[in-house]
Design a protein around this motif. Structure first.
Motif, PDB file in Angstrom:
ATOM      1  N   TRP A 137       1.034  -1.172  -0.049  1.00 57.23           N
ATOM      2  CA  TRP A 137       0.004  -0.045   0.017  1.00 57.23           C
ATOM      3  C   TRP A 137       0.692   1.332   0.122  1.00 57.23           C
ATOM      4  O   TRP A 137       0.452   2.311  -0.804  1.00 57.23           O
ATOM      5  CB  TRP A 137      -0.871  -0.226   1.048  1.00 57.23           C
ATOM      6  CG  TRP A 137      -1.758   1.134   1.391  1.00 57.23           C
ATOM      7  CD1 TRP A 137      -2.736   1.572   0.639  1.00 57.23           C
ATOM      8  CD2 TRP A 137      -1.283   2.218   2.293  1.00 57.23           C
ATOM      9  NE1 TRP A 137      -3.258   2.807   1.010  1.00 57.23           N
ATOM     10  CE2 TRP A 137      -2.283   3.324   2.012  1.00 57.23           C
ATOM     11  CE3 TRP A 137      -0.437   2.650   3.228  1.00 57.23           C
ATOM     12  CZ2 TRP A 137      -2.103   4.592   2.686  1.00 57.23           C
ATOM     13  CZ3 TRP A 137      -0.405   3.855   3.697  1.00 57.23           C
ATOM     14  CH2 TRP A 137      -1.164   4.573   3.362  1.00 57.23           C
ATOM     15  N   LEU A 138       1.968   1.056   1.036  1.00 53.28           N
ATOM     16  CA  LEU A 138       2.738   2.292   0.987  1.00 53.28           C
ATOM     17  C   LEU A 138       3.427   2.664  -0.362  1.00 53.28           C
ATOM     18  O   LEU A 138       3.728   3.704  -0.970  1.00 53.28           O
ATOM     19  CB  LEU A 138       4.061   2.270   1.960  1.00 53.28           C
ATOM     20  CG  LEU A 138       4.870   3.220   2.279  1.00 53.28           C
ATOM     21  CD1 LEU A 138       4.137   4.676   2.805  1.00 53.28           C
ATOM     22  CD2 LEU A 138       5.771   3.001   3.203  1.00 53.28           C
ATOM     23  N   ALA A 139       4.061   1.523  -1.036  1.00 54.84           N
ATOM     24  CA  ALA A 139       4.822   1.644  -2.318  1.00 54.84           C
ATOM     25  C   ALA A 139       3.896   2.303  -3.479  1.00 54.84           C
ATOM     26  O   ALA A 139       3.902   3.033  -4.341  1.00 54.84           O
ATOM     27  CB  ALA A 139       5.349   0.350  -2.566  1.00 54.84           C
ATOM     28  N   GLY A 140       2.398   1.819  -3.472  1.00 51.74           N
ATOM     29  CA  GLY A 140       1.418   2.179  -4.348  1.00 51.74           C
ATOM     30  C   GLY A 140       1.296   3.604  -3.981  1.00 51.74           C
ATOM     31  O   GLY A 140       1.063   4.485  -5.130  1.00 51.74           O
ATOM     32  N   GLN A 141       1.012   4.235  -2.767  1.00 50.91           N
ATOM     33  CA  GLN A 141       1.173   5.743  -2.687  1.00 50.91           C
ATOM     34  C   GLN A 141       2.230   6.490  -3.121  1.00 50.91           C
ATOM     35  O   GLN A 141       1.924   7.583  -3.467  1.00 50.91           O
ATOM     36  CB  GLN A 141       0.759   5.967  -1.000  1.00 50.91           C
ATOM     37  CG  GLN A 141      -0.454   5.346  -0.557  1.00 50.91           C
ATOM     38  CD  GLN A 141      -1.688   5.822  -1.278  1.00 50.91           C
ATOM     39  OE1 GLN A 141      -1.972   6.926  -1.401  1.00 50.91           O
ATOM     40  NE2 GLN A 141      -2.564   4.668  -1.525  1.00 50.91           N
ATOM     41  N   LEU A 142       3.372   5.977  -3.105  1.00 51.08           N
ATOM     42  CA  LEU A 142       4.555   6.695  -3.498  1.00 51.08           C
ATOM     43  C   LEU A 142       4.474   6.340  -4.981  1.00 51.08           C
ATOM     44  O   LEU A 142       5.241   7.593  -5.680  1.00 51.08           O
ATOM     45  CB  LEU A 142       5.800   6.027  -2.903  1.00 51.08           C
ATOM     46  CG  LEU A 142       5.920   6.155  -1.349  1.00 51.08           C
ATOM     47  CD1 LEU A 142       7.103   5.562  -0.823  1.00 51.08           C
ATOM     48  CD2 LEU A 142       5.951   7.793  -1.015  1.00 51.08           C
ATOM     49  N   TRP A 143       3.845   5.555  -5.595  1.00 50.75           N
ATOM     50  CA  TRP A 143       4.279   5.364  -7.199  1.00 50.75           C
ATOM     51  C   TRP A 143       3.109   6.245  -7.736  1.00 50.75           C
ATOM     52  O   TRP A 143       2.075   5.250  -8.043  1.00 50.75           O
ATOM     53  CB  TRP A 143       4.298   3.792  -7.344  1.00 50.75           C
ATOM     54  CG  TRP A 143       4.349   3.753  -8.877  1.00 50.75           C
ATOM     55  CD1 TRP A 143       3.656   3.377  -9.688  1.00 50.75           C
ATOM     56  CD2 TRP A 143       5.879   3.882  -9.437  1.00 50.75           C
ATOM     57  NE1 TRP A 143       4.405   3.325 -10.947  1.00 50.75           N
ATOM     58  CE2 TRP A 143       5.558   3.519 -10.800  1.00 50.75           C
ATOM     59  CE3 TRP A 143       7.140   3.980  -8.946  1.00 50.75           C
ATOM     60  CZ2 TRP A 143       6.722   3.600 -11.716  1.00 50.75           C
ATOM     61  CZ3 TRP A 143       8.106   4.074  -9.752  1.00 50.75           C
ATOM     62  CH2 TRP A 143       7.913   3.862 -11.354  1.00 50.75           C
ATOM     63  N   LYS A 144       3.185   7.212  -8.013  1.00 48.06           N
ATOM     64  CA  LYS A 144       2.161   7.906  -8.945  1.00 48.06           C
ATOM     65  C   LYS A 144       1.026   8.174  -8.227  1.00 48.06           C
ATOM     66  O   LYS A 144      -0.187   8.283  -8.788  1.00 48.06           O
ATOM     67  CB  LYS A 144       2.174   7.378 -10.273  1.00 48.06           C
ATOM     68  CG  LYS A 144       3.272   7.570 -11.029  1.00 48.06           C
ATOM     69  CD  LYS A 144       3.301   7.006 -12.423  1.00 48.06           C
ATOM     70  CE  LYS A 144       4.655   7.163 -13.272  1.00 48.06           C
ATOM     71  NZ  LYS A 144       4.362   6.565 -14.435  1.00 48.06           N
ATOM     72  N   GLY A 145       0.860   7.655  -6.887  1.00 53.85           N
ATOM     73  CA  GLY A 145      -0.279   7.974  -6.136  1.00 53.85           C
ATOM     74  C   GLY A 145      -1.380   6.682  -6.211  1.00 53.85           C
ATOM     75  O   GLY A 145      -2.238   6.663  -5.575  1.00 53.85           O
ATOM     76  N   SER A 146      -1.124   5.659  -7.072  1.00 53.14           N
ATOM     77  CA  SER A 146      -2.050   4.679  -7.210  1.00 53.14           C
ATOM     78  C   SER A 146      -1.607   3.244  -7.312  1.00 53.14           C
ATOM     79  O   SER A 146      -1.973   2.245  -6.808  1.00 53.14           O
ATOM     80  CB  SER A 146      -2.884   4.942  -8.445  1.00 53.14           C
ATOM     81  OG  SER A 146      -2.086   4.943  -9.555  1.00 53.14           O
ATOM     82  N   GLY A 147      -0.349   3.231  -8.142  1.00 56.13           N
ATOM     83  CA  GLY A 147       0.158   1.770  -8.371  1.00 56.13           C
ATOM     84  C   GLY A 147      -0.694   1.011  -9.185  1.00 56.13           C
ATOM     85  O   GLY A 147      -1.115   1.405 -10.360  1.00 56.13           O
ATOM     86  N   PHE A 148      -1.064  -0.166  -8.765  1.00 51.97           N
ATOM     87  CA  PHE A 148      -1.897  -1.037  -9.339  1.00 51.97           C
ATOM     88  C   PHE A 148      -3.060  -1.674  -8.813  1.00 51.97           C
ATOM     89  O   PHE A 148      -3.273  -2.823  -9.059  1.00 51.97           O
ATOM     90  CB  PHE A 148      -0.762  -2.407 -10.028  1.00 51.97           C
ATOM     91  CG  PHE A 148       0.132  -1.984 -10.644  1.00 51.97           C
ATOM     92  CD1 PHE A 148       0.057  -1.913 -11.951  1.00 51.97           C
ATOM     93  CD2 PHE A 148       1.508  -1.869 -10.394  1.00 51.97           C
ATOM     94  CE1 PHE A 148       1.205  -1.531 -13.009  1.00 51.97           C
ATOM     95  CE2 PHE A 148       2.589  -1.727 -11.144  1.00 51.97           C
ATOM     96  CZ  PHE A 148       2.591  -1.303 -12.327  1.00 51.97           C
ATOM     97  N   GLY A 149      -3.647  -0.845  -8.019  1.00 50.52           N
ATOM     98  CA  GLY A 149      -4.805  -0.989  -7.266  1.00 50.52           C
ATOM     99  C   GLY A 149      -4.556  -1.837  -6.059  1.00 50.52           C
ATOM    100  O   GLY A 149      -3.412  -2.052  -5.895  1.00 50.52           O
ATOM    101  N   LEU A 150      -5.546  -1.869  -5.247  1.00 51.20           N
ATOM    102  CA  LEU A 150      -5.117  -2.413  -4.097  1.00 51.20           C
ATOM    103  C   LEU A 150      -4.511  -3.953  -3.917  1.00 51.20           C
ATOM    104  O   LEU A 150      -3.438  -4.063  -3.313  1.00 51.20           O
ATOM    105  CB  LEU A 150      -6.281  -2.310  -2.938  1.00 51.20           C
ATOM    106  CG  LEU A 150      -6.423  -2.744  -1.540  1.00 51.20           C
ATOM    107  CD1 LEU A 150      -5.282  -2.156  -0.778  1.00 51.20           C
ATOM    108  CD2 LEU A 150      -7.688  -2.961  -0.979  1.00 51.20           C
ATOM    109  N   ILE A 151      -5.208  -4.678  -4.325  1.00 54.23           N
ATOM    110  CA  ILE A 151      -4.719  -6.071  -4.433  1.00 54.23           C
ATOM    111  C   ILE A 151      -3.520  -6.119  -5.262  1.00 54.23           C
ATOM    112  O   ILE A 151      -2.584  -6.964  -4.819  1.00 54.23           O
ATOM    113  CB  ILE A 151      -5.938  -7.006  -5.226  1.00 54.23           C
ATOM    114  CG1 ILE A 151      -7.167  -7.034  -4.437  1.00 54.23           C
ATOM    115  CG2 ILE A 151      -5.262  -8.424  -5.244  1.00 54.23           C
ATOM    116  CD1 ILE A 151      -7.169  -7.757  -3.077  1.00 54.23           C
ATOM    117  N   GLY A 152      -3.324  -5.361  -6.321  1.00 56.69           N
ATOM    118  CA  GLY A 152      -2.016  -5.552  -7.058  1.00 56.69           C
ATOM    119  C   GLY A 152      -0.838  -5.065  -6.223  1.00 56.69           C
ATOM    120  O   GLY A 152       0.274  -5.821  -6.101  1.00 56.69           O
ATOM    121  N   ASN A 153      -0.966  -4.153  -5.415  1.00 58.53           N
ATOM    122  CA  ASN A 153      -0.231  -3.380  -4.634  1.00 58.53           C
ATOM    123  C   ASN A 153       0.089  -4.206  -3.517  1.00 58.53           C
ATOM    124  O   ASN A 153       1.539  -4.325  -3.065  1.00 58.53           O
ATOM    125  CB  ASN A 153      -0.723  -1.955  -3.998  1.00 58.53           C
ATOM    126  CG  ASN A 153      -0.678  -0.855  -5.040  1.00 58.53           C
ATOM    127  OD1 ASN A 153      -0.172  -1.103  -6.298  1.00 58.53           O
ATOM    128  ND2 ASN A 153      -1.254   0.249  -4.761  1.00 58.53           N
TER     129      ASN A 153
END
Length: 79
Positions: free
Chosen positions: A15-31
């Motif tokens: 989740w943290l990496a998804g927030q840092l990666w352009k604010g979204s990443g690959f969705g909750l499950i993907g993150n």
């Protein structure tokens, strides 16, 4: 119980990496999946670099760093 602990750290770090990666990443499950895989990768990389740590916060930072690197690599192939 240790496996659940591992999944929890992976979920938080993903989740943290998804927030840092352009604010979204690959969705909750993907993150979360990226966090779990990134945790394995980050732990391996940290041990190779000799920067091992102990506490929960350190483990989350290492796993988030690994997940961020993984998200970066995936984004290179996704384009």
């Amino acid at each position: 119980m240790e496996f659940f602990y591992f999944l929890l750290i992976g979920a938080i770090s993903g989740w943290l990496a998804g927030q840092l990666w352009k604010g979204s990443g690959f969705g909750l499950i993907g993150n979360i999946v990226a966090g779990i895989i990134g945790g394995i990768f980050g732990g391996w990389l940290a041990s190779k670099l000799g920067i091992g740590g102990g506490g929960l916060l350190w483990q989350i930072v290492i796993a988030a760093g690994g997940a961020w690197i993984l998200l970066f690599i995936i984004s290179l192939f996704k384009k």
